[in-house]
Design an enzyme around this catalytic site. Structure first.
Site, PDB file in Angstrom:
ATOM      1  N   LYS A 261       0.832  -1.209   0.000  1.00 51.93           N
ATOM      2  CA  LYS A 261       0.000   0.000   0.000  1.00 51.93           C
ATOM      3  C   LYS A 261       0.865   1.257   0.000  1.00 51.93           C
ATOM      4  CE  LYS A 261      -3.935  -2.164   2.375  1.00 51.93           C
ATOM      5  NZ  LYS A 261      -3.319  -3.481   2.625  1.00 51.93           N
ATOM      6  N   CYS A 392      -8.470  -6.244   7.046  1.00 50.86           N
ATOM      7  CA  CYS A 392      -8.777  -7.440   6.251  1.00 50.86           C
ATOM      8  C   CYS A 392      -9.528  -8.420   7.146  1.00 50.86           C
ATOM      9  CB  CYS A 392      -7.518  -8.065   5.661  1.00 50.86           C
ATOM     10  SG  CYS A 392      -6.195  -8.393   6.850  1.00 50.86           S
TER      11      CYS A 392
END
Length: 520
Positions: A261, A392
């Site tokens: 990311k 997640c």
């Protein structure tokens, strides 16, 4: 049942071992090469297995099975991955067999993982091994181990070893997603290259994301190894796109490792601005730095720094962070949304978790408390305009409950919930007013289980910024602005010609570690 033991063949280079020209037969050379490859694969698998089992026992995993196997330190990735997965699948049986036979004595206890991997490979895999002390140990006791297997099957009244295996959840095939690293190349070039060997399609939501058929293995492809392409899930990529940092901004990635990311943010910012990537775990911080180097962000980006320390220990009023305008917070979570992709069902703890309601377990509740602190801290930075909180996880306690608990503070600081990817159909659970702004992905969508929330600070005039349009415009701009990567490569070439040295992310890092592991 396993085949009867085979004794190691004579490997001397005497007359019986050579061809008519005095050279070893090609078949023997091939066998020796295969055995050498198996020898090293067992040791790489044992090293990975040791980290997996220790992390699972302490609930402080250094990474998933896949991430550990596909790290730069593992050379024979395919064989190692297969060995680790199959050994974990047979682990309870192997431990029972080795325990009942007395093979795993005190002398070998320190190399327990190597003995277990070797036992799997010889009993259930290739059947023979002619080199290595662990291999010789298992070969010497192969009859004893086979007899122990027979006794266990008889005791449990099953006809085969396969009947002893638990119900291991298979991985449902999903498309292979990958993100083009526009700091190094263009989407058109990657599509052209991969189309020679695969069916390739562009994703209709996330810019620079390509979709390939399930099971496509690109780990050793040059585009991946040189950092032009990142094997990154679509849901994971939606997080950075939702933050939508503008070129020239200073951005903080609060819990950055492994760094996918981080480098995605750098690409979205066209290599213009600054990123501070924070990671508490020392080993994961090394992985973060490797990812940055592989992406080329440390060469192209104006200012990218890594900090090895706790995000919660950062003083939001420190002048070093006064210009931070966007924060990506993807903190430690249960990983329940990617447990299948992580192969968590192979871990010893999986059966224990099944006995309790994982969504309300003490571990999830502790994680939720930490996540609330981290999100509150992210919102406290004085100049921050956009904050993305993502996990997640599929658990409400780590997602909607965290946002709901922090929302009053966010409102008092001038933030509002915005709607990332308004065209996406799956929103937050309807447990509080405003949850429709939240985003969820699910395996039913062919993705991992992710959660994304976006906080946007109101403009000075009192109206909230319009994040939805920002995200859409940014996606369109990225899709059409392919010449950015070309210009970046030209900059690199000019720097090399002029003799300017490209500083690595390590040299630009601020490794700020006090004796208590915090910042100062």
């Amino acid at each position: 049942m396993p085949p009867p033991p085979q004794h190691p063949k004579n490997r001397s280079r005497g007359p019986a071992a050579t061809g008519g020209n005095g050279r070893p037969p090609r078949r023997m050379a091939s066998r020796d090469a295969a055995e050498r490859a198996a020898f090293f694969a067992r040791r790489e698998a044992a090293a990975v297995l040791r980290r997996v089992l220790r992390g699972d026992a302490t609930r402080r995993a250094a990474g998933s099975i896949k991430s550990l196997v596909y790290s730069p330190t593992v050379r024979n990735k395919r064989a190692t991955f297969a060995l680790v997965c199959q050994t974990l699948k047979y682990l309870p049986i192997l431990k029972e067999v080795l325990g009942s036979s007395g093979v795993l004595n005190s002398k070998w206890k320190r190399q327990e993982e190597l003995v277990i991997v070797t036992a799997y490979d010889i009993l259930f895999g290739q059947g023979t091994a002619v080199s290595g002390s662990a291999e010789q140990l298992i070969m010497t006791h192969k009859d004893t181990l086979s007899s122990a297997l027979d006794r266990i099957c008889a005791k449990k009244k099953v006809s085969s070893v396969e009947d002893l295996l638990g119900n291991k959840t298979p991985v449902k095939p999903k498309p292979r997603f990958l993100r083009v690293n526009t700091l190094k190349t263009t989407t058109e070039f990657v599509v052209e290259e991969l189309s020679k060997i695969h069916m390739v399609a562009k994703d209709d939501m996330v810019p620079d994301m390509l979709v390939l058929p399930p099971g496509t293995d690109l780990h050793s492809h040059p585009l991946v190894t040189n950092g032009e392409v990142f094997l990154q899930g679509k849901a994971s990529c939606m997080v950075a796109v939702a933050l939508c940092p503008k070129p020239g901004w200073k951005v903080l990635d609060a819990c950055a490792a492994p760094g996918n990311k981080t480098v995605h943010l750098a690409a979205l910012m066209n290599g213009q601005g600054g990123i501070i990537a924070c990671e508490l775990n020392k080993e994961r911080a090394k992985t973060l730095q490797h990812t940055i180097r592989r992406s080329g962000a440390n060469i192209i980006f104006i200012d990218i720094q890594t900090v090895n320390g706790d995000f919660l220990d950062i003083d939001s009023n420190d002048p070093s962070y006064a210009e931070v305008r966007a924060i990506l917070l993807d903190p430690s979570c249960s990983g329940s949304g990617i447990s299948t992709e992580r192969l968590d069902y192979l871990l010893p703890s999986h059966s224990r978790d099944d006995q309790d309601d994982a969504s309300t377990s003490s571990r999830v509740l502790k994680l939720s408390a930490f996540q609330k602190k981290a999100l509150s801290h992210a919102l406290s930075f004085p100049s921050v305009e956009r904050v993305v909180y993502s996990t997640c996880s599929i658990h409400q306690a780590e997602n909607e409950d965290v946002v709901s608990a922090v929302l009053p503070l966010a409102t008092s600081l001038g933030f509002e919930l915005a709607t990332p990817f308004p065209q996406w159909h799956r929103r937050g659970l309807p447990v509080f007013e405003g949850s429709e702004h939240l985003l969820r992905t699910d395996p039913e969508d062919g993705l991992e289980g992710f959660f994304v929330s976006l906080f946007v600070r109101k403009a000075a005039g009192g109206d909230a910024e319009e994040p939805n349009e920002d995200v859409t415009v940014e996606a369109r701009r990225k899709e059409s602005n392919e010449d950015v990567a070309v210009e970046s490569r030209k900059k690199q070439a000019r720097r090399r010609r002029s003799g300017v040295r490209a500083f690595s992310s390590l040299r630009l890092s601020r490794m700020i570690l006090c004796s208590n592991g915090g910042f100062w």
